[in-house]
Scaffold this active site. Structure first.
Site, short mmCIF file in Angstrom:
data_model
loop_
_atom_site.label_atom_id
_atom_site.label_comp_id
_atom_site.label_asym_id
_atom_site.label_seq_id
_atom_site.Cartn_x
_atom_site.Cartn_y
_atom_site.Cartn_z
N ASN A 1 -2.12 -0.49 6.70
CA ASN A 1 -1.61 -1.63 7.10
C ASN A 1 -0.53 -2.19 6.17
O ASN A 1 -0.28 -3.37 6.17
CB ASN A 1 -2.65 -2.56 7.76
N TYR B 1 -12.10 -2.99 -3.77
CA TYR B 1 -12.59 -3.06 -2.49
C TYR B 1 -14.12 -3.05 -2.23
O TYR B 1 -14.70 -2.79 -1.64
CB TYR B 1 -12.02 -1.78 -1.49
N HIS C 1 -1.78 -5.62 1.21
CA HIS C 1 -3.01 -6.37 1.10
C HIS C 1 -3.00 -7.60 0.49
O HIS C 1 -1.94 -7.79 -0.47
CB HIS C 1 -4.04 -5.50 0.21
N GLU D 1 -9.01 -10.26 -8.26
CA GLU D 1 -7.97 -9.27 -7.86
C GLU D 1 -6.97 -9.27 -8.92
O GLU D 1 -6.56 -8.28 -9.45
CB GLU D 1 -7.64 -9.34 -6.48
N LYS E 1 0.80 -1.24 0.03
CA LYS E 1 0.02 -0.19 0.15
C LYS E 1 1.05 1.41 -0.19
O LYS E 1 2.06 1.18 0.12
CB LYS E 1 -0.96 -0.13 1.20
P1 CMP Z 1 -7.02 -5.04 3.42
O1 CMP Z 1 -6.53 -6.34 3.68
O2 CMP Z 1 -6.59 -4.20 2.38
O3 CMP Z 1 -8.71 -4.82 3.32
C1 CMP Z 1 -9.39 -4.10 3.70
C2 CMP Z 1 -8.90 -3.03 4.24
O4 CMP Z 1 -9.80 -2.12 5.11
C3 CMP Z 1 -7.97 -3.35 5.33
O5 CMP Z 1 -6.84 -3.97 5.01
C4 CMP Z 1 -7.77 -2.23 6.35
O6 CMP Z 1 -6.66 -1.47 5.71
C5 CMP Z 1 -8.82 -1.28 5.97
N1 CMP Z 1 -9.79 -1.27 7.08
C6 CMP Z 1 -10.31 -2.07 7.93
N2 CMP Z 1 -10.86 -1.91 9.16
C7 CMP Z 1 -10.71 -0.12 9.10
C8 CMP Z 1 -11.11 0.55 9.98
N3 CMP Z 1 -11.80 0.29 11.02
N4 CMP Z 1 -10.75 1.79 9.62
C9 CMP Z 1 -9.87 2.02 8.38
N5 CMP Z 1 -9.58 1.24 7.67
C10 CMP Z 1 -9.99 -0.15 7.99
#
Ligand code: CMP
Length: 143
Positions: free
Chosen positions: A112, A49, A115, A126, A9
């Site tokens: 985070n 998403y 993904h 995807e 990311k």
């Molecule tokens: P990812 O695995 O990319 O899939 C969905 C993403 O939503 C997840 O990682 C997080 O980065 C994001 N996400 C999940 N919960 C929250 C939250 N409470 N607030 C902001 N982002 C979120």
């Protein structure tokens, strides 16, 4: 052979973690099939998403993932979908185990670092969003 879609990311790209993360999957023994640095359009982000459309954080998620380049990758190997997710750690980096990518490099759920597809169906969907069939390399490892 199983394939998965992994995406470093914007936070991971900007913190110069591409090499470190790619290295972990290489050393594990997975095969890199395709990769590119690319900035997602709002439309592509919303498609990728789509399953989170109704979540309260959807706007924040799309805005963040389009805020800078991501490093999009396809990796191949035995059980790569599930093993890559184990290597990534839990979604919330603050709770992710040390030794995992998110456990080692993140503290916020919205940033985070990486993904990864969560199922064979997600991986197929995807991969097709980000790569054309001819961009997926097939090769034997002879070394
Ligand atoms: P990812 O695995 O990319 O899939 C969905 C993403 O939503 C997840 O990682 C997080 O980065 C994001 N996400 C999940 N919960 C929250 C939250 N409470 N607030 C902001 N982002 C979120």
């Amino acid at each position: 052979m199983e394939r998965t879609y992994l995406m470093i990311k914007p936070d991971g790209v900007q913190r110069n973690l591409i090499g470190e993360i790619v290295s972990r999957f290489e050393k594990k023994g997975f095969t890199l099939v395709a990769a590119k640095l690319t900035t997602l359009s709002k439309e592509t982000a919303e498609t990728h998403y789509g399953e989170h459309k109704e979540r309260p954080f959807f706007g924040e998620l799309v805005s963040f993932i389009t805020s800078g380049p991501v490093f999009a990758m396809v990796w191949e190997g035995n059980n790569v979908i599930s093993t890559a997710r184990t290597m990534m750690g839990t979604t919330n980096p603050a709770e992710a185990a040390p030794g995992t990518i998110r456990g080692d490099y993140g503290v916020q759920v919205s940033m985070n670092v990486i993904h990864g597809s969560d199922s064979p169906e997600s991986a197929e969907r995807e991969i097709a969003i980000f790569f054309k069939e001819e961009e997926l390399n097939t090769y034997e490892k002879n070394v």
